[in-house]
Motif scaffolding. Structure first.
Motif, PDB file in Angstrom:
ATOM      1  N   GLY A   1     148.076   1.273  -4.578  1.00 16.40           N
ATOM      2  CA  GLY A   1     147.968   1.428  -6.056  1.00 16.40           C
ATOM      3  C   GLY A   1     148.285   3.040  -6.243  1.00 16.40           C
ATOM      4  O   GLY A   1     148.985   3.108  -7.236  1.00 16.40           O
ATOM      5  N   ASP A   2     148.382   3.894  -5.186  1.00 17.54           N
ATOM      6  CA  ASP A   2     148.726   5.083  -5.559  1.00 17.54           C
ATOM      7  C   ASP A   2     150.016   5.841  -4.741  1.00 17.54           C
ATOM      8  O   ASP A   2     150.362   6.714  -4.790  1.00 17.54           O
ATOM      9  CB  ASP A   2     147.619   6.173  -5.182  1.00 17.54           C
ATOM     10  N   GLY A   3     150.165   4.511  -3.747  1.00 19.85           N
ATOM     11  CA  GLY A   3     151.517   4.940  -3.020  1.00 19.85           C
ATOM     12  C   GLY A   3     151.333   5.795  -1.836  1.00 19.85           C
ATOM     13  O   GLY A   3     152.314   6.544  -1.465  1.00 19.85           O
TER      14      GLY A   3
ATOM     15  N   GLY B   1     135.220   0.076   0.661  1.00 20.18           N
ATOM     16  CA  GLY B   1     134.160   0.429  -0.232  1.00 20.18           C
ATOM     17  C   GLY B   1     133.926   2.193  -0.358  1.00 20.18           C
ATOM     18  O   GLY B   1     134.228   2.902  -1.362  1.00 20.18           O
ATOM     19  N   ALA B   2     133.979   2.552   0.739  1.00 20.20           N
ATOM     20  CA  ALA B   2     133.424   3.834   1.170  1.00 20.20           C
ATOM     21  C   ALA B   2     134.663   4.824   0.883  1.00 20.20           C
ATOM     22  O   ALA B   2     134.835   5.877   0.227  1.00 20.20           O
ATOM     23  CB  ALA B   2     132.869   4.156   2.548  1.00 20.20           C
TER      24      ALA B   2
ATOM     25  N   GLY C   1     136.257   8.894  -5.756  1.00 25.10           N
ATOM     26  CA  GLY C   1     135.630   8.688  -7.206  1.00 25.10           C
ATOM     27  C   GLY C   1     136.048   7.565  -8.099  1.00 25.10           C
ATOM     28  O   GLY C   1     136.056   7.482  -9.087  1.00 25.10           O
ATOM     29  N   GLN C   2     136.438   6.386  -7.219  1.00 23.87           N
ATOM     30  CA  GLN C   2     136.901   5.351  -7.755  1.00 23.87           C
ATOM     31  C   GLN C   2     135.800   4.051  -7.285  1.00 23.87           C
ATOM     32  O   GLN C   2     135.073   4.199  -6.170  1.00 23.87           O
ATOM     33  CB  GLN C   2     138.237   4.800  -7.551  1.00 23.87           C
TER      34      GLN C   2
ATOM     35  N   SER D   1     144.826  -2.022  -2.704  1.00 22.82           N
ATOM     36  CA  SER D   1     144.528  -1.369  -4.018  1.00 22.82           C
ATOM     37  C   SER D   1     143.166  -1.650  -4.289  1.00 22.82           C
ATOM     38  O   SER D   1     142.367  -2.168  -3.570  1.00 22.82           O
ATOM     39  CB  SER D   1     145.430  -2.126  -4.995  1.00 22.82           C
ATOM     40  N   ARG D   2     142.562  -1.306  -5.341  1.00 20.46           N
ATOM     41  CA  ARG D   2     141.215  -1.382  -5.743  1.00 20.46           C
ATOM     42  C   ARG D   2     140.593  -2.873  -5.908  1.00 20.46           C
ATOM     43  O   ARG D   2     139.449  -3.198  -5.692  1.00 20.46           O
ATOM     44  CB  ARG D   2     140.696  -0.737  -6.811  1.00 20.46           C
TER      45      ARG D   2
END
Length: 119
Positions: A17-19, A74-75, A81-82, A109-110
């Motif tokens: 997601g953020d690369g 998850g952690a 912060g997501q 990704s999330r």
């Protein structure tokens, strides 16, 4: 953990997601006891700044059988912060020839993940 040079199993995590590499993610390696049908934890680790965890198991301890890598996703996302949909990812795989090298990346990704067998 096993010595990095001799570990036949390695992994890395990529935050697609953020690369960026999935840094500081906790993970654990388990092997199935086929007689008792329970998982035994073999080692724990944390990905480094490149998202890699290289020293998962020694060559001597790596025997044929069913294994799983559990990634604490998850952690990881919480530390950024997501929120995420998958609180952890377990990748189960079978080793028939422990003399080979195995690299098991996690691309995530999330809200999704994928993996493949590298070498």
């Amino acid at each position: 953990m096993a010595a990095e040079e001799s570990s036949p199993l390695t992994t890395h995590v990529l935050n697609t997601g953020d690369g960026v590499p999935g840094t500081r993610m906790a993970l654990s390696l388990h092997r199935l006891d086929s007689n008792l049908m329970i998982w035994t934890m073999l080692s724990v680790g944390t990905t480094n700044e490149d998202g890699r965890c290289s020293a998962l198991i020694s060559r001597e301890a790596f025997t044929p059988g069913m294994y799983k890598l559990r990634f604490e996703t998850g952690a990881y996302w919480e530390s950024l912060g997501q929120t995420c949909f998958y609180p952890y990812v377990e990748v189960v795989f079978t080793i028939s020839d422990p003399d080979q090298r195995f690299h098991l990346p996690l691309l995530m990704s999330r809200f999704s993940y994928s993996t493949y067998r590298g070498s």
